[in-house]
Enzyme design. Structure first.
Site, PDB file in Angstrom:
ATOM      1  N   SER A 154       0.794  -1.233   0.000  1.00  0.00           N
ATOM      2  CA  SER A 154       0.000   0.000   0.000  1.00  0.00           C
ATOM      3  C   SER A 154       0.825   1.280   0.000  1.00  0.00           C
ATOM      4  CB  SER A 154      -0.933   0.007   1.217  1.00  0.00           C
ATOM      5  OG  SER A 154      -0.238  -0.300   2.412  1.00  0.00           O
ATOM      6  N   THR A 155       2.048   1.230  -0.491  1.00  0.00           N
ATOM      7  CA  THR A 155       2.856   2.453  -0.523  1.00  0.00           C
ATOM      8  C   THR A 155       2.534   3.346  -1.709  1.00  0.00           C
ATOM      9  OG1 THR A 155       4.644   1.295  -1.697  1.00  0.00           O
ATOM     10  CG2 THR A 155       4.766   1.362   0.730  1.00  0.00           C
ATOM     11  N   GLY A 212      -3.439   0.604  -3.572  1.00  0.00           N
ATOM     12  CA  GLY A 212      -3.266   0.302  -2.155  1.00  0.00           C
ATOM     13  C   GLY A 212      -3.199   1.551  -1.295  1.00  0.00           C
ATOM     14  N   TYR A 217      -0.506 -13.704 -15.227  1.00  0.00           N
ATOM     15  CA  TYR A 217      -1.142 -12.742 -14.324  1.00  0.00           C
ATOM     16  C   TYR A 217      -2.624 -13.057 -14.148  1.00  0.00           C
ATOM     17  CZ  TYR A 217      -3.225  -8.280 -12.856  1.00  0.00           C
ATOM     18  OH  TYR A 217      -3.951  -7.308 -12.205  1.00  0.00           O
TER      19      TYR A 217
END
Length: 264
Positions: free
Chosen positions: A15-16, A20, A154
């Protein structure tokens, strides 16, 4: 509707930045005590500072831990032994042809995109059950339903997110703990902007315009005909984490602009 998460702790993995970080910001604005997570101390510290600037009255903490590894998950658990809300946002993506994708890359995507969420959910949900209240959210993708031919590895992981989310919701039947998946489509996150920037610079157009052109070319069934913003995805996550969403569980909630052409 006023969402009040005062007294709740929310942990958002990966979440940086991007979606997020937007989720962390939304949960903090709703009154939750937020824990930011990333791989490095520098990125976590920077994100915590930015979030405190926007939400000066919120309780914001950060933990640097690589959740693609079991020891990273153990380190996180030592620093954050319990949480009321768990958002499994950590994920990576990369376009790569099926025939050029080696075993190691399949394994890396599985460890980051799937097993990280499995590990932390297994660790934190028992505490939620003790309190008979909790929210678990898995960030899947429209690519988990509409598998992209240039990112099969993915799409596979995002389909797995849906399976784990639905199965865990059923495992927790009759409790106050809900489990849901949120499915974004193309979103103007930091990672997507990095992919779009070279082409946008070459054409001399804003990144948003390049993103919208990508959607129209590569996701022609999109109804909104544009990229979404991280905040638009975060809004859905914040709602799912709220007390008001107590009857929503086992769901796959799409925030992909109508790309997936189906009634359900």
């Amino acid at each position: 509707m006023r969402i009040d998460l005062s007294g709740k702790t929310a942990l958002i993995t990966g979440s940086t930045a991007g979606i997020g970080f937007a989720i962390a910001q939304g949960l903090a604005a709703a009154g939750a005590s937020v824990v930011i997570n990333g791989r490095t101390e520098a990125r976590v510290s920077d994100a915590v500072q930015r979030l405190r600037e926007v939400n000066p009255d919120a309780t914001i903490n950060g933990v640097a831990a690589d959740l693609s590894k079991a020891d990273g998950c153990a380190a996180l658990l030592r620093q954050v032994p319990a949480t009321d809300i768990l958002v499994n946002n950590l994920g990576i993506f990369k376009a790569q042809d099926f025939f050029d994708t080696p075993d190691e890359e399949w394994q890396r995507f599985f460890e980051v995109n799937v097993l990280s969420g499995v590990r932390v959910s297994r660790a934190y949900v028992p505490h939620m059950l003790e309190k008979n209240w909790g929210r678990v959210v898995f960030l899947s993708s429209e690519s988990g339903i509409n598998i992209p031919e240039d990112m099969i590895h993915y799409g596979f992981t995002k389909s797995a997110n849906l399976s784990v989310s639905r199965g865990l919701a059923k495992r927790l039947a009759g409790t106050g703990v809900t489990v849901n998946a949120v499915l974004p489509g193309p979103t103007l996150s930091d990672g997507v902007m990095d992919l779009l920037r070279p082409g946008a610079d070459k054409q001399g157009v804003p990144i948003e315009q390049a993103g919208n052109a990508f959607v129209k070319a590569k996701r022609p069934t999109s109804i909104i005909q544009r990229v979404a913003t991280p905040d638009e995805v975060a809004n859905m996550v914040v709602y799912v984490c709220s007390p008001q969403a107590s009857a929503t569980t086992g769901a796959a909630l799409r925030v992909e602009g109508g790309i997936v052409d189906t009634l359900t």
